[in-house]
Design an enzyme around this catalytic site. Structure first.
Site, mmCIF file in Angstrom:
data_model
loop_
_atom_site.group_PDB
_atom_site.id
_atom_site.type_symbol
_atom_site.label_atom_id
_atom_site.label_comp_id
_atom_site.label_asym_id
_atom_site.label_seq_id
_atom_site.Cartn_x
_atom_site.Cartn_y
_atom_site.Cartn_z
ATOM 1 N N ARG A 104 0.792 -1.086 0.001
ATOM 2 C CA ARG A 104 0.026 -0.037 -0.002
ATOM 3 C C ARG A 104 0.745 1.211 0.162
ATOM 4 N NH1 ARG A 104 -5.376 1.250 3.561
ATOM 5 N NH2 ARG A 104 -6.159 -0.170 1.629
ATOM 6 N N HIS A 131 -7.392 0.614 -6.618
ATOM 7 C CA HIS A 131 -7.303 -0.042 -5.444
ATOM 8 C C HIS A 131 -8.329 -1.610 -5.769
ATOM 9 C CE1 HIS A 131 -7.867 -1.281 -1.479
ATOM 10 N NE2 HIS A 131 -8.533 -0.426 -0.821
ATOM 11 N N GLN A 134 -10.252 -3.903 -3.557
ATOM 12 C CA GLN A 134 -11.490 -3.664 -3.036
ATOM 13 C C GLN A 134 -12.545 -3.946 -3.973
ATOM 14 O OE1 GLN A 134 -12.259 -1.967 0.186
ATOM 15 N NE2 GLN A 134 -14.240 -2.882 -0.884
ATOM 16 N N ASP A 219 -17.112 6.878 -2.212
ATOM 17 C CA ASP A 219 -15.940 6.953 -1.302
ATOM 18 C C ASP A 219 -15.704 8.424 -0.629
ATOM 19 O OD1 ASP A 219 -13.725 6.216 0.040
ATOM 20 O OD2 ASP A 219 -12.460 6.083 -1.910
ATOM 21 N N CYS A 259 -16.259 1.654 0.191
ATOM 22 C CA CYS A 259 -15.066 0.899 0.672
ATOM 23 C C CYS A 259 -14.777 0.780 2.254
ATOM 24 C CB CYS A 259 -13.913 1.069 -0.110
ATOM 25 S SG CYS A 259 -13.301 2.868 -0.079
ATOM 26 N N ARG A 287 -13.727 -8.719 1.634
ATOM 27 C CA ARG A 287 -12.164 -8.330 1.361
ATOM 28 C C ARG A 287 -11.187 -9.666 1.731
ATOM 29 N NH1 ARG A 287 -10.027 -3.376 1.191
ATOM 30 N NH2 ARG A 287 -8.088 -4.584 0.728
#
Ligand code: CP
Ligand code: NVA
Length: 304
Positions: A104, A131, A134, A219, A259, A287
């Site tokens: 990340r 991402h 996700q 988001d 998310c 996830r």
């Protein structure tokens, strides 16, 4: 055999992605039935986090452990990564010791560079641009609740950020239409939109994007690394909140996803996460299952 990385959804074919989603659903059922499945004995996942995380860290660590392997958490604070050891050197060293690495970080170019020098699969656990992990969980969640997502309409409300760019890739790979409602200047990557112009439309009005949508997603207005833009973004996005009222424009059985972490009162109304359309907790749980299927696909590839 060339090392298979997962830096964006485009690193796997559409067929592989569909198989992965089916497998994630299967692994979830097996796990819930209490069946042990530990093909990863002796396998190690290196986890490099240059940004904070709750879901990503716990789902990868728990997933690796459930599969019989283990993981090592690496933060720049207490590794040489934070003291400027070149990416190329870190990639070569780490990949001689572990079986796969998730990262990340900030610039997507950094993870690409790391992957170039890594002898083991590298997984994108979020960059400024994408991402993809996700999205695996989001698609799994949609499929579990409503069946195939192909041919459906997805509305993205808010920032054209890393999640939105990954939705653009998903639109192609999973064959759905994506309508993005965002303020001017906050669009997803222009090149990506252009490449997928048959599947993606950009509008300014959230109601227009949400109209007849089967899935509405959003988001935060300011992502990690954009903290200093918070004030300016609050003003730019003030009309881009997802609420039960906005969901009325969508299909009556439309789902809502985020998310997480969410900021109630900003991109979502106080009551949105608890609305009947919201599947955010299943989405978060998935996830775990989706990444177990991903790890299996990347690590056990030679046995398939
Ligand atoms: N959705 C997500 O990636 O959450 P974390 O930042 O907690 O990992
Ligand atoms: N867009 C958000 C996603 C967090 C999971 C961020 O990058 O901070």
């Amino acid at each position: 055999m060339q090392t298979q990385h997962f830096l964006t959804l485009n690193d796997l074919s559409s067929e592989q992605l569909k198989k992965l989603i089916d497998r994630a659903i299967e692994l979830k059922q097996q796990h819930k039935a209490g069946q042990m499945y530990q093909p990863f004995q002796g396998k190690v996942l290196g986890m490099v986090f240059e940004k904070s995380s709750t879901r990503t860290r716990v789902s990868f660590e728990a997933g690796m452990s459930q599969l019989g392997g283990s993981s090592i958490f690496l933060s720049p604070r207490d590794t040489q990564l934070g003291r400027g050891e070149p990416i190329e050197d870190s990639a070569r060293v780490l990949s001689r010791m572990v079986d796969t690495i998730m990262i990340r970080t900030f610039e997507h170019a950094k993870i690409m560079r790391f992957a170039e020098y890594s002898g083991v699969p590298v997984i994108n656990a979020l960059t400024d641009e994408y991402h993809p992990c996700q999205l695996l969980a989001d698609i799994q969640t949609y499929v579990e609740h409503r069946g195939a997502i192909s041919g459906k309409k997805v509305a993205w409300i808010g920032d054209g950020n890393n999640m939105c760019n990954s939705y653009v890739n998903a639109a192609r790979q999973f064959d759905f239409q994506l309508s993005v409602a965002c303020p001017e200047g906050y669009e997803p990557l222009a090149q990506l939109v252009e490449l997928n112009s048959d599947r993606v439309t950009i509008v300014r009005n959230p109601e227009e994007a949400a109209a007849d949508a089967d899935l509405v997603a959003t988001d935060v207005w300011a992502s990690m690394g954009q903290e200093e833009e918070q004030k300016q973004r609050m003003a730019a996005f003030k009309d881009y909140q997802v609420s039960p009222k906005l969901m009325e424009a969508a299909h009556s059985d439309a789902l809502f996803m985020h998310c997480l972490p969410a900021h109630r009162g900003e991109e979502v109304s106080e009551d949105m996460l608890d609305h009947g359309s919201s599947v955010v907790w299943d989405e978060a749980e998935n996830r775990l299952h989706a990444q177990k299927a991903l790890l299996e696909m990347l690590l056990l590839r030679e046995r398939k």
